[in-house]
Design a protein around this motif. Structure first.
Motif, PDB file in Angstrom:
ATOM      1  N   PRO A  34      -6.280   4.682   0.510  1.00 56.92           N
ATOM      2  CA  PRO A  34      -7.239   4.806   1.613  1.00 56.92           C
ATOM      3  C   PRO A  34      -7.057   3.734   2.707  1.00 56.92           C
ATOM      4  O   PRO A  34      -7.413   3.960   3.854  1.00 56.92           O
ATOM      5  N   TRP A  35      -6.492   2.594   2.348  1.00 63.82           N
ATOM      6  CA  TRP A  35      -6.308   1.514   3.324  1.00 63.82           C
ATOM      7  C   TRP A  35      -4.941   1.565   4.014  1.00 63.82           C
ATOM      8  O   TRP A  35      -4.623   0.694   4.820  1.00 63.82           O
ATOM      9  N   TYR A  36      -4.143   2.599   3.733  1.00 62.37           N
ATOM     10  CA  TYR A  36      -2.805   2.693   4.324  1.00 62.37           C
ATOM     11  C   TYR A  36      -2.857   2.673   5.863  1.00 62.37           C
ATOM     12  O   TYR A  36      -2.034   2.042   6.519  1.00 62.37           O
ATOM     13  N   ASN A  37      -3.823   3.364   6.431  1.00 62.23           N
ATOM     14  CA  ASN A  37      -4.013   3.360   7.889  1.00 62.23           C
ATOM     15  C   ASN A  37      -5.091   2.374   8.324  1.00 62.23           C
ATOM     16  O   ASN A  37      -4.987   1.777   9.393  1.00 62.23           O
ATOM     17  N   GLN A  38      -6.117   2.217   7.503  1.00 63.05           N
ATOM     18  CA  GLN A  38      -7.231   1.333   7.850  1.00 63.05           C
ATOM     19  C   GLN A  38      -6.807  -0.137   7.893  1.00 63.05           C
ATOM     20  O   GLN A  38      -7.218  -0.867   8.788  1.00 63.05           O
ATOM     21  N   GLY A  39      -5.996  -0.584   6.939  1.00 60.70           N
ATOM     22  CA  GLY A  39      -5.567  -1.986   6.882  1.00 60.70           C
ATOM     23  C   GLY A  39      -4.832  -2.430   8.139  1.00 60.70           C
ATOM     24  O   GLY A  39      -5.209  -3.432   8.756  1.00 60.70           O
ATOM     25  N   PRO A  40      -3.804  -1.692   8.559  1.00 56.42           N
ATOM     26  CA  PRO A  40      -3.103  -2.088   9.785  1.00 56.42           C
ATOM     27  C   PRO A  40      -4.006  -2.056  11.021  1.00 56.42           C
ATOM     28  O   PRO A  40      -3.875  -2.895  11.913  1.00 56.42           O
TER      29      PRO A  40
ATOM     30  N   LEU B  98       0.830  -1.200   0.000  1.00 48.63           N
ATOM     31  CA  LEU B  98       0.000   0.000   0.000  1.00 48.63           C
ATOM     32  C   LEU B  98       0.864   1.249   0.000  1.00 48.63           C
ATOM     33  O   LEU B  98       1.870   1.325   0.715  1.00 48.63           O
ATOM     34  N   GLY B  99       0.457   2.210  -0.791  1.00 52.90           N
ATOM     35  CA  GLY B  99       1.138   3.497  -0.809  1.00 52.90           C
ATOM     36  C   GLY B  99       0.562   4.425   0.247  1.00 52.90           C
ATOM     37  O   GLY B  99      -0.544   4.221   0.758  1.00 52.90           O
TER      38      GLY B  99
END
Length: 189
Positions: free
Chosen positions: A41-47, A36-37
């Motif tokens: 949008p998932w850069y913070n949501q995924g972790p 993820l770059g």
């Protein structure tokens, strides 16, 4: 609901399959997150999702271990060597699951902040500020997760071997809690 000497109960079966699906999902999400770059949008949501589910899985694994110790273990099928290999394989699976989750916790708490679990509650940072904590824990987390996936694949292949080649009921017992009850009723007659 309960384990017997002939099979697994519903609670053990649910622990097994929910853990398996969750671990596979967390591995896939973790692998996906590495690409993820910053502006994704998932850069913070995924972790955040990964950590939250990981903490819930840690609690479920601890409950599963307690359950495993207070319930009987079904009689293993196969040769003595297969029985020993299965026992050692299960021990290593549990160890790797715990290593992956504890190292993930150490990554997440390296900065001294706790882990928010979906905003429901926070697990405090009990260990933080160690030299290179996030980096070392990250390496352990990654390699332990890879080893866990390989061992889990071997576990699944062994179950299929028992089912299709040996014609044992090993896989059926982990899919059908009623099979356990039927085996107990037959044994008691």
């Amino acid at each position: 609901m309960w384990n017997s000497r002939s099979g697994w109960g519903l609670i053990s079966i649910l622990f097994h399959w929910l853990s398996a699906l969750t671990i596979i999902g967390l591995f896939a999400l973790g692998w996906w997150m590495t690409d993820l770059g910053y502006y994704d949008p998932w850069y913070n949501q995924g972790p955040w999702v990964h950590r939250s589910i990981g903490i819930l899985l840690l609690f479920a694994t601890l409950a599963r271990l307690v359950w495993r110790f207070v319930q009987p273990t079904p009689q293993a099928e196969g040769s003595r060597l297969e029985t020993i290999a299965a026992h050692l394989g299960h021990i290593f699976l549990y160890i790797l699951v715990l290593v992956v989750m504890i190292s993930g916790y150490l990554i997440s708490t390296a900065n001294g902040r706790g882990v928010s679990v979906f905003g429901w509650f926070e697990v405090p940072a009990l260990v933080y500020g160690l030299p290179n904590q996030a980096s070392l824990a990250g390496d352990i987390h990654w390699y332990a997760a890879l080893a866990l996936m390989m061992l889990a694949a071997g576990h699944a292949l062994a179950a299929f071997k028992h089912h299709w080649l040996d014609r044992h009921k090993t896989l059926v017992r982990m899919l059908n809690p009623l099979h356990s009850q039927a085996g107990d009723h037959k044994a008691s007659k």
